[in-house]
Design a protein around this motif. Structure first.
Motif, PDB file in Angstrom:
ATOM      1  N   ARG A 148       0.468  -0.430  -0.096  1.00  0.00           N
ATOM      2  CA  ARG A 148       0.071  -0.335   0.238  1.00  0.00           C
ATOM      3  C   ARG A 148       0.963   1.078  -0.093  1.00  0.00           C
ATOM      4  O   ARG A 148       0.020   2.281   0.050  1.00  0.00           O
ATOM      5  CB  ARG A 148      -1.005   0.128   0.780  1.00  0.00           C
ATOM      6  CG  ARG A 148      -1.851  -0.808   1.232  1.00  0.00           C
ATOM      7  CD  ARG A 148      -2.691  -1.031   2.591  1.00  0.00           C
ATOM      8  NE  ARG A 148      -3.818  -1.883   2.673  1.00  0.00           N
ATOM      9  CZ  ARG A 148      -3.900  -3.358   3.103  1.00  0.00           C
ATOM     10  NH1 ARG A 148      -2.368  -3.263   3.681  1.00  0.00           N
ATOM     11  NH2 ARG A 148      -4.837  -3.591   2.395  1.00  0.00           N
ATOM     12  N   ASN A 149       2.205   1.454   0.404  1.00  0.00           N
ATOM     13  CA  ASN A 149       2.938   2.471   0.398  1.00  0.00           C
ATOM     14  C   ASN A 149       3.844   1.928  -0.705  1.00  0.00           C
ATOM     15  O   ASN A 149       5.188   1.703   0.512  1.00  0.00           O
ATOM     16  CB  ASN A 149       3.324   2.607   1.940  1.00  0.00           C
ATOM     17  CG  ASN A 149       3.566   4.335   2.256  1.00  0.00           C
ATOM     18  OD1 ASN A 149       3.145   5.023   1.456  1.00  0.00           O
ATOM     19  ND2 ASN A 149       4.386   4.575   3.019  1.00  0.00           N
ATOM     20  N   LEU A 150       4.502   1.959  -1.564  1.00  0.00           N
ATOM     21  CA  LEU A 150       5.178   1.616  -2.202  1.00  0.00           C
ATOM     22  C   LEU A 150       6.426   2.270  -2.134  1.00  0.00           C
ATOM     23  O   LEU A 150       6.962   2.187  -2.017  1.00  0.00           O
ATOM     24  CB  LEU A 150       5.333   1.228  -4.075  1.00  0.00           C
ATOM     25  CG  LEU A 150       4.786  -0.064  -4.693  1.00  0.00           C
ATOM     26  CD1 LEU A 150       4.097   0.384  -5.586  1.00  0.00           C
ATOM     27  CD2 LEU A 150       5.590  -0.948  -3.883  1.00  0.00           C
ATOM     28  N   PHE A 151       6.427   3.843  -2.413  1.00  0.00           N
ATOM     29  CA  PHE A 151       7.407   5.309  -2.441  1.00  0.00           C
ATOM     30  C   PHE A 151       7.031   6.118  -1.708  1.00  0.00           C
ATOM     31  O   PHE A 151       6.738   7.566  -1.486  1.00  0.00           O
ATOM     32  CB  PHE A 151       7.796   5.666  -3.918  1.00  0.00           C
ATOM     33  CG  PHE A 151       7.293   4.673  -5.019  1.00  0.00           C
ATOM     34  CD1 PHE A 151       8.115   4.071  -5.216  1.00  0.00           C
ATOM     35  CD2 PHE A 151       6.490   4.874  -5.559  1.00  0.00           C
ATOM     36  CE1 PHE A 151       8.366   2.865  -6.326  1.00  0.00           C
ATOM     37  CE2 PHE A 151       6.527   3.971  -6.738  1.00  0.00           C
ATOM     38  CZ  PHE A 151       7.489   3.234  -7.244  1.00  0.00           C
ATOM     39  N   GLN A 152       6.485   5.683  -0.448  1.00  0.00           N
ATOM     40  CA  GLN A 152       6.261   6.286   0.602  1.00  0.00           C
ATOM     41  C   GLN A 152       4.745   7.997   0.916  1.00  0.00           C
ATOM     42  O   GLN A 152       4.662   8.470   1.325  1.00  0.00           O
ATOM     43  CB  GLN A 152       7.660   6.969   1.785  1.00  0.00           C
ATOM     44  CG  GLN A 152       7.993   6.359   1.860  1.00  0.00           C
ATOM     45  CD  GLN A 152       8.908   5.548   1.314  1.00  0.00           C
ATOM     46  OE1 GLN A 152       9.508   5.625   0.529  1.00  0.00           O
ATOM     47  NE2 GLN A 152       8.535   4.243   1.298  1.00  0.00           N
ATOM     48  N   GLY A 153       4.213   7.905  -0.733  1.00  0.00           N
ATOM     49  CA  GLY A 153       3.481   8.858  -1.301  1.00  0.00           C
ATOM     50  C   GLY A 153       2.008   7.752  -1.174  1.00  0.00           C
ATOM     51  O   GLY A 153       0.871   8.425  -1.593  1.00  0.00           O
ATOM     52  N   SER A 193       0.487   2.635  -4.514  1.00  0.00           N
ATOM     53  CA  SER A 193      -0.079   0.849  -4.055  1.00  0.00           C
ATOM     54  C   SER A 193      -0.204  -0.349  -5.240  1.00  0.00           C
ATOM     55  O   SER A 193      -0.390   0.113  -6.360  1.00  0.00           O
ATOM     56  CB  SER A 193      -1.540   0.657  -3.493  1.00  0.00           C
ATOM     57  OG  SER A 193      -2.570   1.145  -4.622  1.00  0.00           O
ATOM     58  N   LEU A 194       0.228  -1.626  -4.832  1.00  0.00           N
ATOM     59  CA  LEU A 194       0.763  -2.374  -6.194  1.00  0.00           C
ATOM     60  C   LEU A 194       0.099  -3.504  -5.360  1.00  0.00           C
ATOM     61  O   LEU A 194       0.066  -4.027  -4.376  1.00  0.00           O
ATOM     62  CB  LEU A 194       2.476  -2.610  -6.487  1.00  0.00           C
ATOM     63  CG  LEU A 194       2.106  -3.588  -7.331  1.00  0.00           C
ATOM     64  CD1 LEU A 194       2.110  -3.752  -8.706  1.00  0.00           C
ATOM     65  CD2 LEU A 194       3.817  -3.969  -6.983  1.00  0.00           C
ATOM     66  N   LEU A 200      -1.585  -1.073 -10.498  1.00  0.00           N
ATOM     67  CA  LEU A 200      -0.762  -0.075  -9.802  1.00  0.00           C
ATOM     68  C   LEU A 200      -2.060   1.101  -9.844  1.00  0.00           C
ATOM     69  O   LEU A 200      -1.850   1.457 -11.483  1.00  0.00           O
ATOM     70  CB  LEU A 200       0.796  -0.090 -10.825  1.00  0.00           C
ATOM     71  CG  LEU A 200       0.871   0.688 -10.223  1.00  0.00           C
ATOM     72  CD1 LEU A 200       1.654   1.147  -9.555  1.00  0.00           C
ATOM     73  CD2 LEU A 200       2.400   1.293 -11.529  1.00  0.00           C
ATOM     74  N   ASN A 201      -1.679   2.050  -8.718  1.00  0.00           N
ATOM     75  CA  ASN A 201      -2.455   2.765  -8.289  1.00  0.00           C
ATOM     76  C   ASN A 201      -1.206   3.724  -7.912  1.00  0.00           C
ATOM     77  O   ASN A 201      -0.860   3.392  -7.021  1.00  0.00           O
ATOM     78  CB  ASN A 201      -3.332   2.603  -7.649  1.00  0.00           C
ATOM     79  CG  ASN A 201      -3.983   3.804  -7.314  1.00  0.00           C
ATOM     80  OD1 ASN A 201      -4.530   4.282  -7.835  1.00  0.00           O
ATOM     81  ND2 ASN A 201      -4.318   4.184  -6.582  1.00  0.00           N
ATOM     82  N   PHE A 205      -3.876   7.909 -11.508  1.00  0.00           N
ATOM     83  CA  PHE A 205      -3.041   7.373 -12.634  1.00  0.00           C
ATOM     84  C   PHE A 205      -3.271   5.341 -11.942  1.00  0.00           C
ATOM     85  O   PHE A 205      -2.510   5.727 -10.806  1.00  0.00           O
ATOM     86  CB  PHE A 205      -1.780   7.203 -12.869  1.00  0.00           C
ATOM     87  CG  PHE A 205      -1.504   6.365 -14.260  1.00  0.00           C
ATOM     88  CD1 PHE A 205      -2.369   6.532 -15.536  1.00  0.00           C
ATOM     89  CD2 PHE A 205      -0.919   5.258 -13.721  1.00  0.00           C
ATOM     90  CE1 PHE A 205      -1.667   5.451 -16.536  1.00  0.00           C
ATOM     91  CE2 PHE A 205      -0.222   4.414 -15.084  1.00  0.00           C
ATOM     92  CZ  PHE A 205      -1.457   4.340 -15.895  1.00  0.00           C
ATOM     93  N   THR A 206      -4.130   4.569 -12.637  1.00  0.00           N
ATOM     94  CA  THR A 206      -3.794   3.548 -12.376  1.00  0.00           C
ATOM     95  C   THR A 206      -3.867   2.856 -13.901  1.00  0.00           C
ATOM     96  O   THR A 206      -4.633   2.868 -14.481  1.00  0.00           O
ATOM     97  CB  THR A 206      -5.442   2.574 -11.988  1.00  0.00           C
ATOM     98  OG1 THR A 206      -5.502   3.772 -11.166  1.00  0.00           O
ATOM     99  CG2 THR A 206      -5.969   1.090 -11.720  1.00  0.00           C
ATOM    100  N   GLN A 207      -2.612   1.521 -13.540  1.00  0.00           N
ATOM    101  CA  GLN A 207      -3.247   0.598 -15.048  1.00  0.00           C
ATOM    102  C   GLN A 207      -2.364  -0.726 -14.221  1.00  0.00           C
ATOM    103  O   GLN A 207      -2.463  -1.171 -12.940  1.00  0.00           O
ATOM    104  CB  GLN A 207      -0.878   0.840 -14.598  1.00  0.00           C
ATOM    105  CG  GLN A 207      -0.419  -0.354 -15.705  1.00  0.00           C
ATOM    106  CD  GLN A 207      -0.964   0.263 -17.678  1.00  0.00           C
ATOM    107  OE1 GLN A 207      -1.029   1.110 -17.547  1.00  0.00           O
ATOM    108  NE2 GLN A 207      -1.650  -0.333 -17.980  1.00  0.00           N
TER     109      GLN A 207
END
Length: 633
Positions: free
Chosen positions: A312-317, A320-321, A338-339, A350-352
């Motif tokens: 839920r916190n890939l890059f501290q922002g 989510s993956l 990826l959100n 953005f969502t992929q």
């Protein structure tokens, strides 16, 4: 990493363990005190306006339950019974029976069974009726007129004075003042009761004070998520006029990041008159990585298994993956998503997504037995379909309740088990394997008050899709779908809910038909209840649904509470799918109606609906019973 089981099976396991728990036996000492007699039955006399079950719910002294005869009733304790009599008086008092009295009429002992039977005599007296409702004080700018305020109150003239309605009416007045920016407003009640005439005059005095602007907004409790990422979700700004709606929206936005167990906004200086209102937003973070699994059942999917790993916190922002897989009796699939909650500018996300979905009814023994027992139908009996692809979606919040999305979706769709002989010659094109590159745009306006179980507000949305055969796609078409939902709260916590959906697909260029995987289907528990899934609309020569190019559906539902978390519903649905584009023959609409039950859970209401086809035909069943989770709309 934290491992979480599905809520349902966790609950079942807890019940099982509690039922099977072994308690150490105790051996009574010779000089121990004798056990108090159990209360076997409680009989009420004189209760004309409230049922026995309502009154039993008030008491701490519970008799032996008819539904659990193996369980003993509560022990008979005279002190507890005296307190229960006061509880009964309070129950009646809060419902307008101010002179009610209750006494213990008789206690019949059964020494052999060590039990007692109790008789409680109730003198209800006359109800105190509301003869006048008034609002006094200051009516500031920004709130409705006095007449409109009076009309919004649930406490009405001619009804018994009721504490629940009294408190709710006061809360309504305070809400109007606060939504107009008067954060420190006060609403003071005044009630004049005439005991001889059994009447009451109720009034509220409005003291709005000065309009309140926001001061400092602090965020506390964030350790893993950067504060800047949280502040991007705020709809509040320093110096802005106080707005409970904006505060609620901010709370929802922060929750939507997925990284927080709790979001609690609090005012720091509410008692300081005329000062800017400082707000503290305290957050409690969740585990960053979790693995979840769940097992469920519905009359659409039969058994359903789902597993998911999420960061839920890939890059501290709060990026989510997630990786998920699901399997049911009619559909199997995998998905990677990826959100990014913030891209380029504020309010843009953005969502992929990468996905693979197989629509195929599994012919396995457990599923076969369940299908027969619950009459579970194959959603797409005319074909099996394997779809693989990806979707890129960019979202932007245009206003507080208005959100837009644009994106691309590339998919490969491979059909299997298609009975070409059951299709007309002109229809054979719809069952061909295809590649589609969709360009889509969505717009949604949402003022509803809850995502899982809305009780008021509007939700209106539209989706536009386009595919052009010269750009990777095998078909050229445009597709439009419009939906409107409305929720209106009525008296006694009931809700009137309505929904209307209309759509059409128009092929163009060298495409005369659109593929089966693009066409509209109707029928089922989330559509027109009473009809099996997707069975409403055009059929092939085998009687299997093949969808159409135009769709219309509508629902009207009255939802009401029954007891505690159990509620009920009465609904009427209509709909139809038409083969031609932008074609709607209202004389061909099909109708179904029936009752339903709702049991509220943390993940949404469990829903049981019995839909009966109003104009049932000779070749179709008269209706269906459906079990699923979530409201129909």
């Amino acid at each position: 990493m934290q491992v979480k089981a599905g809520w349902y099976w966790t609950y079942v396991l807890a019940l099982f363990c509690s039922a099977c728990a072994i308690k150490p036996s105790t051996v009574a000492e010779p000089d121990s005190e004798p056990r108090l007699p159990e209360v076997r039955t409680i009989t009420f006399q004189g209760n004309a306006h409230f049922s026995r079950w309502s009154l039993l719910g008030v008491l701490a002294t519970k008799p032996r339950s008819a539904f659990s005869p193996w369980k003993r009733g509560e022990p008979y304790n005279p002190a507890t019974v005296e307190t229960d009599l006061r509880r009964l008086k309070k129950f009646y008092f809060e419902r307008g029976y101010l002179e009610m009295s209750a006494r213990l009429e008789a206690v019949r002992e059964d020494p052999e069974a060590n039990a007692v039977d109790m008789d409680i005599r109730i003198e209800e007296g006359e109800p105190t009726l509301v003869t006048a409702v008034d609002i006094t004080g200051t009516f500031p700018l920004g709130i409705p007129s006095k007449n409109r305020l009076l009309g919004s109150l649930v406490l009405r003239v001619g009804q018994p004075i009721n504490k629940a309605d009294f408190d709710q009416s006061q809360a309504i007045l305070l809400s109007h003042l606060q939504h107009a920016g008067y954060a420190r407003a006060q609403v003071t009640p005044r009630t004049e009761v005439d005991p001889q005439a059994h009447t009451a005059h109720v009034s509220w005095d409005l003291k709005p004070g000065a309009r309140t602007r926001l001061g400092e907004i602090r965020i506390t409790g964030a350790k893993q998520v950067r504060e800047r990422a949280i502040r991007r979700q705020l709809t509040l700004r320093e110096g802005q006029l106080y707005s409970p709606k904006a505060l609620e929206k901010t709370t929802g936005n922060i929750y939507a990041l997925g990284m927080f167990q709790a979001v609690n906004p609090q005012a720091r200086n509410l008692g300081e008159a005329n000062a800017p209102l400082d707000i503290d937003i305290a957050v409690r973070e969740r585990q960053q990585r979790t693995f979840q699994f769940g097992l469920g059942f519905s009359t659409i999917d039969s058994l359903r298994l789902q597993i998911e790993w999420i960061h839920r916190n890939l890059f501290q922002g709060a990026e989510s993956l997630s990786l998920s897989a699901k399997a049911s009796g009619v559909e199997q699939g995998m998905e990677v998503r990826l959100n990014l909650p913030y891209v380029l500018v504020e309010r843009m996300s953005f969502t992929q997504t990468l996905f693979a979905t197989n629509h195929q009814k599994l012919e396995l023994a457990p599923f076969d037995r369940l299908d027969e027992l619950f009459n579970i139908e194959d959603p797409f009996p005319a074909f099996d379909l394997l779809t693989t692809g990806g979707r890129s979606r960019l979202g932007y919040q245009l206003a507080e309740n208005l959100t837009s999305w644009v994106g691309l979706e590339l998919s490969r769709n491979d059909f299997r088990e298609v009975d070409i002989d059951a299709l007309e010659a002109s229809e054979e094109e719809i069952a061909k394997d295809n590649t589609l590159l969709l360009q889509f745009a969505e717009l949604q306006w949402d003022t509803s008050d809850d995502l899982l179980n809305p009780t008021q507000g509007w939700l209106m949305r539209g989706r536009f899709e386009h595919s052009y055969a010269s750009v990777l796609s095998d078909a050229s078409f445009v597709k439009l779908l419009l939906e409107m939902r409305y929720y209106r709260p009525l008296r006694r916590h009931t809700v009137l809910a309505g929904r209307l959906m209309i759509g059409s697909i128009q092929p163009y260029g060298e495409s005369d038909e659109v593929p089966l995987n693009v066409r509209f289907f109707s029928g089922g528990p989330g559509s027109v209840r009473g009809f099996a899934i997707n069975r409403l609309g055009p059929l092939d020569q085998n009687g299997d649904p093949i969808g159409g190019n135009s769709l219309i559906e509508g629902n009207l539902e009255w939802r009401f509470p029954i007891v505690r978390n159990l509620g009920g519903a009465i609904f009427i649905d209509f709909g139809q799918v038409f083969d031609q584009s932008f074609t709607y023959h209202f004389n061909q609409l099909r109708f179904a109606a029936g009752p339903g039950f709702r049991f509220n859970t943390p993940v949404g209401p469990l829903r049981l609906d019995a839909g009966f086809i109003i104009d049932s035909r000779a070749d179709e069943p008269f209706g269906r019973v459906e079990f699923s989770i979530g409201q129909a709309f």
